[in-house]
Design a protein around this motif. Structure first.
Motif, PDB file in Angstrom:
ATOM      1  N   GLU A 115     -26.376 -25.081 -70.395  1.00  0.00           N
ATOM      2  CA  GLU A 115     -27.003 -25.350 -71.739  1.00  0.00           C
ATOM      3  C   GLU A 115     -27.572 -24.164 -72.659  1.00  0.00           C
ATOM      4  N   CYS A 116     -28.038 -22.944 -71.870  1.00  0.00           N
ATOM      5  CA  CYS A 116     -28.313 -21.814 -72.554  1.00  0.00           C
ATOM      6  C   CYS A 116     -27.280 -21.190 -73.366  1.00  0.00           C
ATOM      7  N   LEU A 117     -26.227 -21.339 -72.707  1.00  0.00           N
ATOM      8  CA  LEU A 117     -24.791 -20.508 -73.169  1.00  0.00           C
ATOM      9  C   LEU A 117     -24.106 -21.602 -74.452  1.00  0.00           C
ATOM     10  N   THR A 118     -24.191 -22.843 -74.188  1.00  0.00           N
ATOM     11  CA  THR A 118     -23.677 -23.676 -75.079  1.00  0.00           C
ATOM     12  C   THR A 118     -24.522 -23.858 -76.501  1.00  0.00           C
ATOM     13  N   GLY A 119     -25.928 -23.653 -76.291  1.00  0.00           N
ATOM     14  CA  GLY A 119     -26.550 -23.402 -77.363  1.00  0.00           C
ATOM     15  C   GLY A 119     -26.538 -22.209 -78.145  1.00  0.00           C
ATOM     16  N   ALA A 120     -26.056 -21.151 -77.455  1.00  0.00           N
ATOM     17  CA  ALA A 120     -25.913 -19.961 -78.270  1.00  0.00           C
ATOM     18  C   ALA A 120     -24.410 -20.013 -78.981  1.00  0.00           C
ATOM     19  N   GLY A 121     -23.677 -20.866 -78.453  1.00  0.00           N
ATOM     20  CA  GLY A 121     -22.325 -21.163 -79.425  1.00  0.00           C
ATOM     21  C   GLY A 121     -21.030 -20.996 -78.634  1.00  0.00           C
ATOM     22  N   LEU A 122     -21.266 -21.096 -77.244  1.00  0.00           N
ATOM     23  CA  LEU A 122     -20.042 -20.684 -76.424  1.00  0.00           C
ATOM     24  C   LEU A 122     -19.607 -22.498 -76.192  1.00  0.00           C
ATOM     25  N   ASP A 123     -18.172 -22.474 -76.010  1.00  0.00           N
ATOM     26  CA  ASP A 123     -17.780 -23.907 -75.405  1.00  0.00           C
ATOM     27  C   ASP A 123     -17.931 -23.982 -74.328  1.00  0.00           C
ATOM     28  N   ASP A 124     -17.758 -25.228 -74.007  1.00  0.00           N
ATOM     29  CA  ASP A 124     -18.291 -25.675 -72.510  1.00  0.00           C
ATOM     30  C   ASP A 124     -17.617 -25.103 -71.381  1.00  0.00           C
ATOM     31  N   GLY A 190     -27.290  -5.445 -62.723  1.00  0.00           N
ATOM     32  CA  GLY A 190     -26.076  -6.573 -62.601  1.00  0.00           C
ATOM     33  C   GLY A 190     -25.948  -7.840 -63.856  1.00  0.00           C
ATOM     34  N   VAL A 191     -27.386  -8.537 -63.737  1.00  0.00           N
ATOM     35  CA  VAL A 191     -27.424  -9.576 -64.340  1.00  0.00           C
ATOM     36  C   VAL A 191     -27.201  -9.160 -66.008  1.00  0.00           C
ATOM     37  N   GLU A 192     -27.643  -8.131 -66.384  1.00  0.00           N
ATOM     38  CA  GLU A 192     -27.900  -7.941 -67.677  1.00  0.00           C
ATOM     39  C   GLU A 192     -26.313  -7.421 -68.094  1.00  0.00           C
ATOM     40  N   LEU A 193     -25.746  -6.793 -67.381  1.00  0.00           N
ATOM     41  CA  LEU A 193     -24.304  -6.283 -67.606  1.00  0.00           C
ATOM     42  C   LEU A 193     -23.315  -7.527 -67.958  1.00  0.00           C
ATOM     43  N   THR A 194     -23.644  -8.910 -67.039  1.00  0.00           N
ATOM     44  CA  THR A 194     -22.968  -9.979 -67.212  1.00  0.00           C
ATOM     45  C   THR A 194     -23.381 -10.512 -68.543  1.00  0.00           C
ATOM     46  N   LEU A 195     -24.615 -10.654 -68.860  1.00  0.00           N
ATOM     47  CA  LEU A 195     -25.166 -11.147 -70.132  1.00  0.00           C
ATOM     48  C   LEU A 195     -24.634 -10.315 -71.144  1.00  0.00           C
ATOM     49  N   GLU A 196     -24.314  -9.099 -70.990  1.00  0.00           N
ATOM     50  CA  GLU A 196     -23.740  -8.149 -72.166  1.00  0.00           C
ATOM     51  C   GLU A 196     -22.020  -8.722 -72.506  1.00  0.00           C
ATOM     52  N   GLY A 197     -21.491  -9.087 -71.336  1.00  0.00           N
ATOM     53  CA  GLY A 197     -20.050  -9.637 -71.545  1.00  0.00           C
ATOM     54  C   GLY A 197     -20.273 -10.998 -72.287  1.00  0.00           C
ATOM     55  N   LEU A 198     -21.217 -11.730 -71.963  1.00  0.00           N
ATOM     56  CA  LEU A 198     -21.260 -13.139 -72.433  1.00  0.00           C
ATOM     57  C   LEU A 198     -21.715 -13.046 -74.073  1.00  0.00           C
ATOM     58  N   ARG A 199     -22.530 -12.024 -74.268  1.00  0.00           N
ATOM     59  CA  ARG A 199     -23.285 -11.781 -75.743  1.00  0.00           C
ATOM     60  C   ARG A 199     -21.933 -11.344 -76.565  1.00  0.00           C
ATOM     61  N   ARG A 200     -21.140 -10.563 -76.067  1.00  0.00           N
ATOM     62  CA  ARG A 200     -19.759 -10.314 -76.837  1.00  0.00           C
ATOM     63  C   ARG A 200     -18.989 -11.450 -77.063  1.00  0.00           C
ATOM     64  N   HIS A 201     -18.926 -12.449 -76.337  1.00  0.00           N
ATOM     65  CA  HIS A 201     -18.298 -13.752 -76.397  1.00  0.00           C
ATOM     66  C   HIS A 201     -18.864 -14.583 -77.543  1.00  0.00           C
ATOM     67  N   VAL A 202     -20.210 -14.679 -77.443  1.00  0.00           N
ATOM     68  CA  VAL A 202     -20.966 -15.189 -78.576  1.00  0.00           C
ATOM     69  C   VAL A 202     -20.801 -14.563 -79.964  1.00  0.00           C
ATOM     70  N   GLU A 203     -20.841 -13.366 -80.015  1.00  0.00           N
ATOM     71  CA  GLU A 203     -20.726 -12.541 -81.147  1.00  0.00           C
ATOM     72  C   GLU A 203     -19.158 -13.036 -81.752  1.00  0.00           C
ATOM     73  N   GLN A 204     -18.265 -13.252 -80.791  1.00  0.00           N
ATOM     74  CA  GLN A 204     -16.937 -13.279 -81.370  1.00  0.00           C
ATOM     75  C   GLN A 204     -16.793 -14.784 -81.854  1.00  0.00           C
ATOM     76  N   VAL A 205     -17.428 -15.648 -81.083  1.00  0.00           N
ATOM     77  CA  VAL A 205     -17.504 -17.242 -81.824  1.00  0.00           C
ATOM     78  C   VAL A 205     -18.031 -17.109 -83.100  1.00  0.00           C
ATOM     79  N   LYS A 206     -19.130 -16.568 -83.016  1.00  0.00           N
ATOM     80  CA  LYS A 206     -20.034 -16.684 -84.415  1.00  0.00           C
ATOM     81  C   LYS A 206     -19.288 -15.684 -85.461  1.00  0.00           C
ATOM     82  N   GLY A 207     -18.199 -15.085 -85.267  1.00  0.00           N
ATOM     83  CA  GLY A 207     -17.555 -14.072 -86.264  1.00  0.00           C
ATOM     84  C   GLY A 207     -18.161 -12.978 -86.569  1.00  0.00           C
ATOM     85  N   ARG A 208     -19.001 -12.573 -85.530  1.00  0.00           N
ATOM     86  CA  ARG A 208     -19.611 -11.114 -85.809  1.00  0.00           C
ATOM     87  C   ARG A 208     -19.366 -10.138 -84.579  1.00  0.00           C
TER      88      ARG A 208
END
Length: 213
Positions: A115-124, A190-208
């Motif tokens: 839910e943290c990730l879908t709330g950020a804008g990622l698909d299921d 390690g966790v933050e490295l993974t979160l950085e990859g997910l952040r890039r996904h979020v920015e792509q979804v939001k068009g930024r």
């Protein structure tokens, strides 16, 4: 003697602490409870279902209160809570990994991460895989951490590794960081490295698109 299900689980957790994963058997659990093994089947149809409940209990105090914060801060907080919960019990990370329960607390914590990730804008699907990746990192890191903590310093045999370290100096640096560095810092990296990859996904979804290299 009538036994209560919660007492069985708590006794099993205590046995895990004292005897480790190899020492947690139905016979020893029954002995600790003062009953015969068949009495355990009053609550559980088999050993697997009992151990699934024990594994699920490892996460029962995780993420009970999640503050209102950005999605990545929430996920880092949940990951840290999972690790600390597992570190509080001997062999807990390995026990949870080999048991793989599909149970209340496991699904509750996993759902919160998703839910943290879908709330950020990622698909299921992306959110599910992102949460899955973080969970596996936490488990893998903590399994290794608990394994290493059970070894004595004299078992590291530093003198015997001297020649190897001279041949592979970068390998020596890695080994020394694991042996003497901060596990908290390595874990969060390690966790933050993974979160950085997910952040890039979020920015792509939001068009930024990310400005970072």
């Amino acid at each position: 003697m009538r036994i209560v299900k919660e007492h069985v689980i708590d006794t099993a957790l205590s046995l895990l602490d004292s005897a480790g994963i190899e020492g947690l058997t139905l016979r020893k659990l029954a002995t600790a409870l003062g009953i015969q093994v068949p009495s355990l089947y009053w609550h559980y149809k088999n050993k697997e279902s009992l151990f699934e409940d024990v594994a699920d209990a490892l996460l029962r105090n995780v993420a009970l209160q999640v503050t209102d914060a950005p999605w990545n801060v929430k996920l880092l907080g949940i990951a840290k809570e999972i690790r600390l919960a597992l570190l509080s019990r001997r062999d807990a990370a390995r026990f949870l990994s080999v048991t793989c329960p599909v149970s209340d607390n496991v699904l509750r914590v996993s759902s919160m991460m998703i839910e943290c990730l879908t709330g950020a804008g990622l698909d299921d699907r992306t959110a599910q895989r992102g949460a899955f990746t973080i969970m596996h990192y936490v488990l893998g890191f903590t399994v290794e951490e608990q394994t290493l903590s059970g070894r004595r310093n004299d078992q590291l045999k530093m003198d015997e590794l001297k020649d190897l370290f001279e041949t592979y100096p970068m390998g020596r640096s890695l080994f020394m960081d694991i042996a003497e560095g901060s596990p908290d810092e390595r874990f969060e990296f390690g966790v933050e490295l993974t979160l950085e990859g997910l952040r890039r996904h979020v920015e792509q979804v939001k068009g930024r698109p990310s400005n970072r290299p």
